[in-house]
Every structure is written in C-alpha cells, then in structure tokens.
Scaffold this motif. Structure first.
Motif, mmCIF file in Angstrom:
data_model
loop_
_atom_site.group_PDB
_atom_site.id
_atom_site.type_symbol
_atom_site.label_atom_id
_atom_site.label_comp_id
_atom_site.label_asym_id
_atom_site.label_seq_id
_atom_site.Cartn_x
_atom_site.Cartn_y
_atom_site.Cartn_z
ATOM 1 N N HIS A 163 -2.966 10.602 -2.731
ATOM 2 C CA HIS A 163 -2.329 9.316 -3.000
ATOM 3 C C HIS A 163 -2.696 8.663 -4.329
ATOM 4 C CE1 HIS A 163 0.004 8.177 0.620
ATOM 5 N NE2 HIS A 163 -0.707 9.142 1.145
ATOM 6 N N LEU A 164 -3.317 9.395 -5.235
ATOM 7 C CA LEU A 164 -3.554 8.813 -6.557
ATOM 8 C C LEU A 164 -2.682 9.470 -7.613
ATOM 9 C CD1 LEU A 164 -7.377 8.064 -6.737
ATOM 10 C CD2 LEU A 164 -5.481 6.511 -6.327
ATOM 11 N N GLY A 165 -1.765 10.329 -7.194
ATOM 12 C CA GLY A 165 -0.781 10.888 -8.097
ATOM 13 C C GLY A 165 -1.262 12.070 -8.912
ATOM 14 N N TYR A 180 6.160 13.530 4.974
ATOM 15 C CA TYR A 180 5.988 12.178 5.481
ATOM 16 C C TYR A 180 4.611 11.610 5.127
ATOM 17 C CZ TYR A 180 6.620 8.310 8.788
ATOM 18 O OH TYR A 180 6.765 7.069 9.357
ATOM 19 N N LEU A 181 3.592 12.456 5.182
ATOM 20 C CA LEU A 181 2.232 11.947 5.008
ATOM 21 C C LEU A 181 1.738 12.013 3.565
ATOM 22 C CD1 LEU A 181 0.659 13.408 8.263
ATOM 23 C CD2 LEU A 181 1.188 11.014 7.767
ATOM 24 N N GLY A 231 3.691 11.613 -5.702
ATOM 25 C CA GLY A 231 4.381 12.462 -4.743
ATOM 26 C C GLY A 231 4.774 11.743 -3.477
ATOM 27 N N GLU A 232 3.954 10.761 -3.037
ATOM 28 C CA GLU A 232 4.281 10.074 -1.795
ATOM 29 C C GLU A 232 5.557 9.255 -1.906
ATOM 30 O OE1 GLU A 232 0.932 7.368 -3.504
ATOM 31 O OE2 GLU A 232 1.710 9.404 -3.759
ATOM 32 N N ASP A 267 2.225 5.030 5.842
ATOM 33 C CA ASP A 267 3.206 4.836 4.776
ATOM 34 C C ASP A 267 2.526 4.557 3.438
ATOM 35 O OD1 ASP A 267 5.240 5.109 6.624
ATOM 36 O OD2 ASP A 267 5.404 2.954 6.983
ATOM 37 N N PRO A 268 3.227 4.822 2.335
ATOM 38 C CA PRO A 268 2.692 4.428 1.021
ATOM 39 C C PRO A 268 2.484 2.921 0.945
ATOM 40 C CG PRO A 268 4.571 5.925 0.784
ATOM 41 C CD PRO A 268 4.519 5.516 2.222
#
Length: 416
Positions: free
Chosen positions: A302-304, A297-298, A330-331, A28-29
C-alpha cells in the motif's frame, strides 16, 4: 486564493502522502486516496521534505508507465520518492538487489533467479505445499482454541516454502521473521530498520559462504555456482537472498490472513472457494479465479511502486518532468471502474486477471507464480478442512497493520 506552484495544483490542495486508512473500512484503500483518484488518473501528493511526486491512480496509466523505460526504479536518483525519509534509508539501491535497479543490470540479476519461479517448477511443488498446509492445519486442530491463524498457518507455510526453495534452515524462521517485520515497518526507527537489514544480510552472507563449500539442491547453491564462475559477486548473491527471503514469506503470509478474514465476512463467496476446491467435484480454474479477485480486492502493498522520470513523459494530459518522482498505486488501479465494474464489490466469479497486485512490465514480481500457487492451496484447504471456522473476536478488535509497508493483520484469533 492559494498560489499555484509548478505542479499546476494549488499548494493548499496537495494532500500529504500516505493518508491514513479508515478503520471503518479496513479492507479498502484510504478514503483520501479514493478522493484523490476522482480528480484524475494523475495528481500530486506531498511527501518527504515537501517534495510533491506524481501519484498515478488510473489502471491504464499505471500499466503504460510501468512498461516505460523512461521511468527508473533506481533508489539513488535524487528525485526518487522514497517510502521512508531518504536521509535515513541506510543504503543504496543494491541493498534490495534488482528491484532497485534498471536494465541491463536489473535483467542480468533477475535472470539468475527467475528460473526457480517458472510455472512448471512451481507446479511441481504443489503436492509438497499441500502436504505442508495439511500438516499445519492438523496441528492447529489438535491445539488450543482459539488459535492465532497468523502463527498457526499463514506465516509458517510461506516461510517453510521459501526456506526449502532457497536452502535456508527453517529452524531459523523466528530470526528472519522478526527482522523482516522491522524492515517492512513504516514506523520503525531508522536504526531499527538498518539493524534488521544488516542482520538479515549478515545471515544470508554467511549462508551463501557455506553453500560455496557445501552446495545443496537449492537456489542459494545455484547462486554460489554463479559466484564461482564470476557471473555474480557474493554481495549480489546476498542481496538477492535477502530480497527473496523477505518477499517470499512476508507478502504471502499477510495475503493468507487478510484473505481469510475477508472471506469470513462474505460467507457466500467463501462457499464458492470451498466448493471449487473440493478434490472430487471442484474446479481448479474457479479456485485460481477466486485468488485473482482476492489479490485485486486486497492489494496488500500500500505504499505504491516508486519511480523517477529520466526524461519528460506526456501522459493523461500531464507532463511528468525529468527528475520528478512517481508513485504508482496498485490498490487504486485495482479499484478502477473503467477496468473492473463495481470495483468495491468482492466477486469471485469476475475476471480479475488484469489486476496490478504484482505490478507489470519488466519489474513485475518474480515470485508471483509461487504466491498464486500457495494461495490456491491454502484457501480451499482451510475452509474444507474446517468448515465451521470463524473469527473469535469482533472486527474492530483485530489489530490491522496500519503501520506497515505490507498490509495485513498482526494476529487473527479463530475458532471452530
């Protein structure tokens, strides 16, 4: 009471970015980001040098902004919210080719490679990828147990595919994988990151030079033709080669491994993938749908996606002023309940096609058809060929990539 600066948010309430993920919920984020999303679709975060770029968490707002030409992807703008300390980036926007450019230069360079990633051309590669996947699984089954799925399957498949497409010798895979790992590291020293980029650029430049005199049937050779015609410089071709080689294996490899680990935690959903991928009775549309849900979902980047406002932009009751940085996550867009009901539930039957895993607008991922096809081949083949596959370690023992720009795991011991 905290002072309220120009951001409109009390200084004490502006969180540092990026906040840490939780090892208790590794798929999860970050919980802190989830809290941030509850404050609204646009908020602030504190980044390098005390800057406070806008953080966009809402799906609708991200889609609108990614299509807005008033946002620039050019890394060289003073307000650009760099994912690493801008004093240590070691180069300008051209170092990562067209992802760090705006139109018309972005469009000019992108057109030169986009033809290699059309759905028609990618689908023609599907039988070849299927053969590769079966071959790597054969070798894994014939080797010792437990096996590391990263090294046995997840990393070699996309590395071999992108090598064949670009015309990069696969026997050099250890070299480009090691340097790619340092480039996407969020904790590597500036010198390490710069050296890795220089290594890859030098390697690709030499390879482009060889293609100029000894062309083959590959993308780098076609770029060589454009160098000879004057449409492209050798430096531009080299930068594109670095971008495509890096993006073509690093992200897909992590998605293969992380998706496999996630499905092994959800046996009912795993069974759907296995059944849908059966060559005799399966449904390719269900496989494709499952892959979209896994991507949603994944959301492994994760740094945008990062931009700078060229003009004032009014959105969601806020004003993004000219010169301010913007980080589009995006997450969090992919967990927006306004678009994806019960977003924290993995549901392979849901229509997840609106996800932002590949971005949108003019800068959407050029290689997404290839990534989708590889995932559609790997997941069902792996679970059909090895129906008793299981993780050979407790979840808390798995080394997740908390220190990387591209999320995943460093190794995944599996047995059967």
């Amino acid at each position: 009471m905290s002072a309220v600066p120009a951001t409109g948010i009390p200084s004490a309430e502006i969180p540092d970015f990026p906040p840490p993920r939780s090892s208790a919920c590794p798929f999860d984020p970050s919980p802190r980001l989830r809290d941030l999303a509850l404050t609204g679709p646009l908020t602030r975060a504190r980044s390098w040098g005390g800057s406070t770029p806008w953080v966009v968490t809402g799906h609708a707002e991200q889609k609108a902004l990614l299509a807005d030409p008033r946002l620039s992807a050019d890394f060289s703008h003073p307000g650009f919210p760099s994912p690493v300390d801008p004093a240590h980036t070691g180069g300008g926007s051209s170092d990562m080719s067209f992802v760090g450019m705006d139109d018309p230069e972005h469009a000019r360079l992108r057109r030169m490679v986009s033809g290699a990633f059309t759905i028609k051309r990618v689908e023609a590669l599907r039988p070849v990828v299927q053969e590769m996947v079966d071959g790597f699984i054969d070798r894994m089954l014939g080797g010792p147990k437990p096996a590391d799925l990263v090294q046995a399957l997840a990393l070699p498949v996309p590395s071999l595919v992108i090598s064949e497409l670009l015309g990069v010798p696969y026997e050099d895979h250890e070299f480009f994988q090691a340097n790619s790992k340092n480039i996407v590291s969020a904790v590597a020293s500036p010198r390490t990151r710069q050296t890795a980029h220089a290594n890859l650029a030098g390697y690709l430049d030499e390879l482009v030079g060889r293609k100029l005199t000894e062309p083959g049937d590959d993308l780098l050779s076609r770029l060589g033709e454009q160098i000879r015609s004057g449409e492209l410089t050798r430096r531009e071709a080299t930068a594109m080669g670095v971008l495509l080689l890096l993006g073509g294996h690093e992200t897909t490899a992590n998605m293969i491994t992380l998706g496999t680990l996630l499905l092994l935690q959800h046996p009912d959903e795993l069974a759907r993938v296995r059944e849908a991928g059966d060559p005799a009775t399966g449904d390719p549309r269900a496989v494709a749908s499952a892959v979209e849900e896994l991507l949603r979902y994944l959301s492994i980047v994760h740094l945008g996606r990062r931009r700078t406002a060229l003009e004032d932009i009014e959105i969601a009751g806020r004003t993004i002023s000219a010169g301010e940085g913007v980080i589009l996550l995006g997450e969090l867009a992919n967990r927006d309940p306004a678009v994806f009901p019960a977003p924290d539930r993995l549901d392979l039957t849901r229509d997840a096609r609106k996800h932002q895993a590949f971005g949108s607008g003019t800068h959407h991922c050029v290689g997404q058809p290839l990534a989708r096809m590889e995932l559609q081949v790997v997941y069902p083949t792996l679970f059909r060929r090895i129906p008793t596959l299981r993780v050979a370690a407790d979840l808390e023992e798995i080394p997740f990539k908390y220190d990387s720009v591209v999320y995943g795991v460093y190794e995944l011991p599996v047995t059967w």
